[in-house]
Design a protein around this motif. Structure first.
Motif, PDB file in Angstrom:
ATOM      1  N   GLN A 300       0.829  -1.207   0.000  1.00 53.17           N
ATOM      2  CA  GLN A 300       0.000   0.000   0.000  1.00 53.17           C
ATOM      3  C   GLN A 300       0.863   1.257   0.000  1.00 53.17           C
ATOM      4  N   LYS A 304       1.070   3.945  -3.187  1.00 51.42           N
ATOM      5  CA  LYS A 304       0.790   5.377  -3.024  1.00 51.42           C
ATOM      6  C   LYS A 304       1.912   6.217  -3.629  1.00 51.42           C
ATOM      7  N   GLU A 305       3.170   5.853  -3.322  1.00 55.08           N
ATOM      8  CA  GLU A 305       4.309   6.632  -3.799  1.00 55.08           C
ATOM      9  C   GLU A 305       4.417   6.607  -5.321  1.00 55.08           C
ATOM     10  N   GLU A 308       1.146   8.128  -7.269  1.00 53.29           N
ATOM     11  CA  GLU A 308       1.099   9.587  -7.216  1.00 53.29           C
ATOM     12  C   GLU A 308       2.183  10.213  -8.089  1.00 53.29           C
TER      13      GLU A 308
END
Length: 315
Positions: A300, A304-305, A308
């Motif tokens: 997770q 996200k990193e 984005e």
């Protein structure tokens, strides 16, 4: 009497069902590799294959389905039946392609059955090229924006996003050239069709071992044991730290029995002497993490990193 018979039937059915689950796997398992043969993911799959077959008691069929920087193969797995008989070896690319909007799947469309490796991203150049150090290459890239041909594996993939992050972090411009798989990027670099490239160390192995490629920089936390003279970006004054991972995943929705079987098999495989020796030769670090909360949280965070960052790049 009728109730007793019904209860007996239900009990027998439950026992039969439980036995079926406990017997997983009962047939060969297909491991989809979404790249051409010879790349780091393919090498990992074939290094794992003997130990996994021993642990699981079934044949592992390695099936290379290249195309779209990994998208075709990952899509085949994400849309397969969630019964544990179709798996793949993913990495940061599934997050990068989702963020770029290229993927037909989401990273949440997979169940992660175990992490196997952690690898550094590495920048390499043609051994007969004009650059002996990272500083020399950076100086040339800054002095001649868009001149240097910089390759990677797959448009919108993990190494594309990592290459773009590095360029933005250092402040240079190059001609970014995607390839359909890491092995093709290595061949292009060795043949002089591109000047430099970024891949994971395992993907670069054939080019480095042949002497046709020279590593200049690692984006990992510390210097590589196999190439102790190659500095990290942090040593060169950068603040960026980027690593990749490789594990095993199945379509989302597999049973706990499947997860448990794969967790035990991967734990055994990653400690198998033959596998350890093979991975040491590739320069990767064995980093086994069992399926469960710890692995899910790691995925997770990476998702996200990379998602984005990829979304920012396409704007």
């Amino acid at each position: 009497m009728k109730k007793a018979i019904t209860a007996s039937v239900l009990l027998a059915s439950a026992l039969t069902s439980g036995m079926a689950l406990a017997e997983y796997p009962t047939k060969p398992i297909t491991m989809v590799i979404p790249y051409n043969a010879g790349g780091g993911t393919d090498v990992l799959a074939r290094a794992l294959q003997p130990a996994l077959e021993k642990s699981l008691g079934q044949t592992i069929i390695v099936n290379n389905i290249p195309g779209g920087g990994g998208i075709l193969g990952f899509t085949k797995v994400a849309t397969a039946k969630a019964d544990g008989y179709t798996v793949t070896i993913p990495n940061n690319v599934i997050f990068a392609t989702e963020g770029m909007g290229n993927a037909t799947y989401k990273s949440t469309g997979f169940d992660y059955l175990g992490n196997v490796l952690t690898e550094d991203y590495v920048v390499a150049v043609r051994a007969d090229g004009p650059w002996q150090t990272w500083d020399e290459l950076v100086e040339d890239m800054k002095a001649n924006p868009g001149k240097i041909k910089f390759g990677f594996s797959g448009y919108g993939g993990s190494t594309h996003v990592a290459s773009a992050i590095l360029a933005r972090n250092i402040g240079y411009e190059v001609k970014q050239i995607p390839h359909d798989g890491s092995s093709k990027a290595v061949v292009a670099a060795m043949g002089g069709h591109i000047d430099a490239l970024m891949l994971n160390l395992g993907d670069l192995a054939s080019g480095l071992e042949s002497g046709k490629l020279r590593p200049l920089l690692s984006l990992g936390e510390k210097r590589m044991e196999e190439y102790p003279d190659v500095p990290t970006l942090k040593e060169e004054g950068g603040e960026l730290l980027l690593t990749n991972w490789r594990g095993v995943a199945a379509p989302a929705g597999v049973s706990d029995e499947v997860k448990e079987a794969w967790g035990e098999a991967l734990k055994a495989a990653t400690s198998d002497p033959a596998f350890v020796k093979a991975i040491a030769a590739q320069g990767a670090t064995i980093d086994y993490v069992a399926p469960g909360e710890e692995l899910d949280q790691r995925m997770q965070g990476l998702a996200k990193e990379f998602i984005e960052t990829a979304q920012e790049l396409k704007q």
